[in-house]
Design an enzyme around this catalytic site. Structure first.
Site, PDB file in Angstrom:
ATOM      1  N   LYS A 223     -12.881  -4.160  -3.503  1.00 47.52           N
ATOM      2  CA  LYS A 223     -13.355  -2.605  -3.619  1.00 47.52           C
ATOM      3  C   LYS A 223     -12.300  -1.826  -4.491  1.00 47.52           C
ATOM      4  CE  LYS A 223     -17.101  -1.973  -1.733  1.00 47.52           C
ATOM      5  NZ  LYS A 223     -18.295  -1.533  -2.128  1.00 47.52           N
TER       6      LYS A 223
ATOM      7  N   LYS B 152      -8.585 -10.925  -7.500  1.00 46.35           N
ATOM      8  CA  LYS B 152      -9.738 -11.017  -6.457  1.00 46.35           C
ATOM      9  C   LYS B 152     -10.520  -9.796  -6.568  1.00 46.35           C
ATOM     10  CE  LYS B 152      -9.422 -10.571  -1.738  1.00 46.35           C
ATOM     11  NZ  LYS B 152      -8.837 -10.548  -0.452  1.00 46.35           N
TER      12      LYS B 152
ATOM     13  N   LYS C 229       0.763  -1.116  -0.177  1.00 43.67           N
ATOM     14  CA  LYS C 229       0.044  -0.173  -0.026  1.00 43.67           C
ATOM     15  C   LYS C 229       1.008   1.259   0.004  1.00 43.67           C
ATOM     16  CE  LYS C 229      -4.380  -1.794   1.697  1.00 43.67           C
ATOM     17  NZ  LYS C 229      -5.330  -1.554   2.917  1.00 43.67           N
TER      18      LYS C 229
END
Ligand code: TRP
Length: 334
Positions: free
Chosen positions: A200, A197, A114
């Site tokens: 969101k 996957k 991230k």
């Protein structure tokens, strides 16, 4: 004999859960309710690490609770609560930060991914300490099992290490939890990009089946799901990831085996198959959406349920903090 305790958490990242959240996690949480003493937490404090929109956070936290109940989490069976309602999470979170090495935290792959995406100046320190808050979320309740997806394995490992470290350095207080990695069979992929996957954070929402979306919108997404140039409805995740994903979705919701579905759709086109998948999905999601909306219309009742959950959770968590503080030499207020 008392039931083994299981605890898990889910972020209220946005207005609606998607099918991957449901089939990959929440459905198994529901199943555990009868066999385990279950604690489920909507981890709103964790959501502060990724940019805050107060109006959205408020909405999505309540919508998450309502969806969990609509999906079958029963507040009578489970302790269902919001993380920020139980102050002990922050209290033990700090203790966990003081037990974790800087290098150890730097090796967390989710943090590395991230922060590499956003650059270090735009990465908040909270993202770095997120796994320590998560360790606190877990250890406060002394669970035996933590049902999570494969992507959380490293965080669970850290929670275990921290429990062991605390127990051996100070006092044997924490139960060392075990990850209970959810069945990979229920792994749902993006409809547009069926090798990633369902998530969101995907670039486009067109590959995402949202629980609270209209049937029309979800049907449209399923009908435009990426497939392949072939014509056979067969499970082959390497060569036919799109069709395989749709088979998984159908099977997970209808309860029919993939082999059975392959026979049923033998010789039929992808169009017919997609129509059937859309039908199964919307007939499952319609009542869930209606129940969620009903719950959201009665905020008073949601607040009441959450208060009960928070009180039950705090009773357990506060006691753990008391023991941990005492073991560390922090003086009780008296
Ligand atoms: N990090 C988890 C996730 O992203 C959410 C989470 C926070 C959690 N605290 C937890 C999961 C405690 C299990 C137990 O999915």
């Amino acid at each position: 004999m008392s039931k083994a305790r299981a605890l898990s958490g889910i972020q209220p990242t946005s207005g609606s859960f998607h099918l991957g959240n449901y089939l990959g996690a929440v459905r198994q949480w529901v199943e555990l309710q009868d066999s385990h003493d279950t604690y489920y937490c909507v981890v709103d404090l964790h959501s502060l690490t990724s940019g805050v929109d107060p109006v959205k956070l408020r909405e999505s936290t309540l919508a998450s609770v309502a969806q969990l109940i609509a999906l079958g989490i029963d507040p009578e069976k489970s302790t269902l609560f919001i993380q920020s309602h139980v102050h002990a999470h922050n209290q033990l979170g700090w203790v966990m930060e003081c037990l974790t090495g800087f290098g150890e935290a730097s090796r967390m792959t989710q943090f590395k991914d991230k922060s590499a995406k956003s650059g270090s100046d735009r990465t908040v320190v909270g993202l770095f300490t997120y796994p320590m808050l998560m360790a606190a979320d877990i250890l406060l309740y002394q669970p035996q099992y933590v049902p999570v997806g494969e992507d959380q394995r490293q965080h669970i490992e850290l929670a275990r290490d921290l429990a062991i470290r605390f127990n051996s350095s100070y006092k044997d207080i924490f139960k060392v939890p075990e990850g209970y990695i959810l069945k990979a069979g229920a792994k749902i992929y993006d409809l547009q990009d069926p090798t990633s996957k369902m998530s969101k954070s995907a670039e486009s929402a067109s590959g995402l089946i949202e629980l609270l979306d209209s049937s029309t919108a979800n049907t449209k997404k399923i009908k435009s799901a990426t497939t392949d140039a072939g014509r056979e409805v067969k499970f082959d995740s390497a060569n036919k990831p799109g069709i395989s994903n749709l088979l998984t979705i159908h099977s997970a919701l209808s309860g029919r085996s993939i082999a059975e579905l392959e026979v049923e759709f033998d010789g039929k086109g992808y169009g017919d198959f997609k129509g059937a998948v859309a039908e199964v999905v919307t007939s499952h999601l319609d009542p869930i959406r209606e129940r969620t909306n009903e719950l959201l219309q009665d905020k008073g009742e949601l607040t009441r349920l959450l208060k009960i959950g928070a009180e039950k959770a705090a009773a357990v968590a506060d006691e753990t903090v008391r023991l941990a503080y005492d073991a560390l030499g922090l003086i009780p207020r008296g």
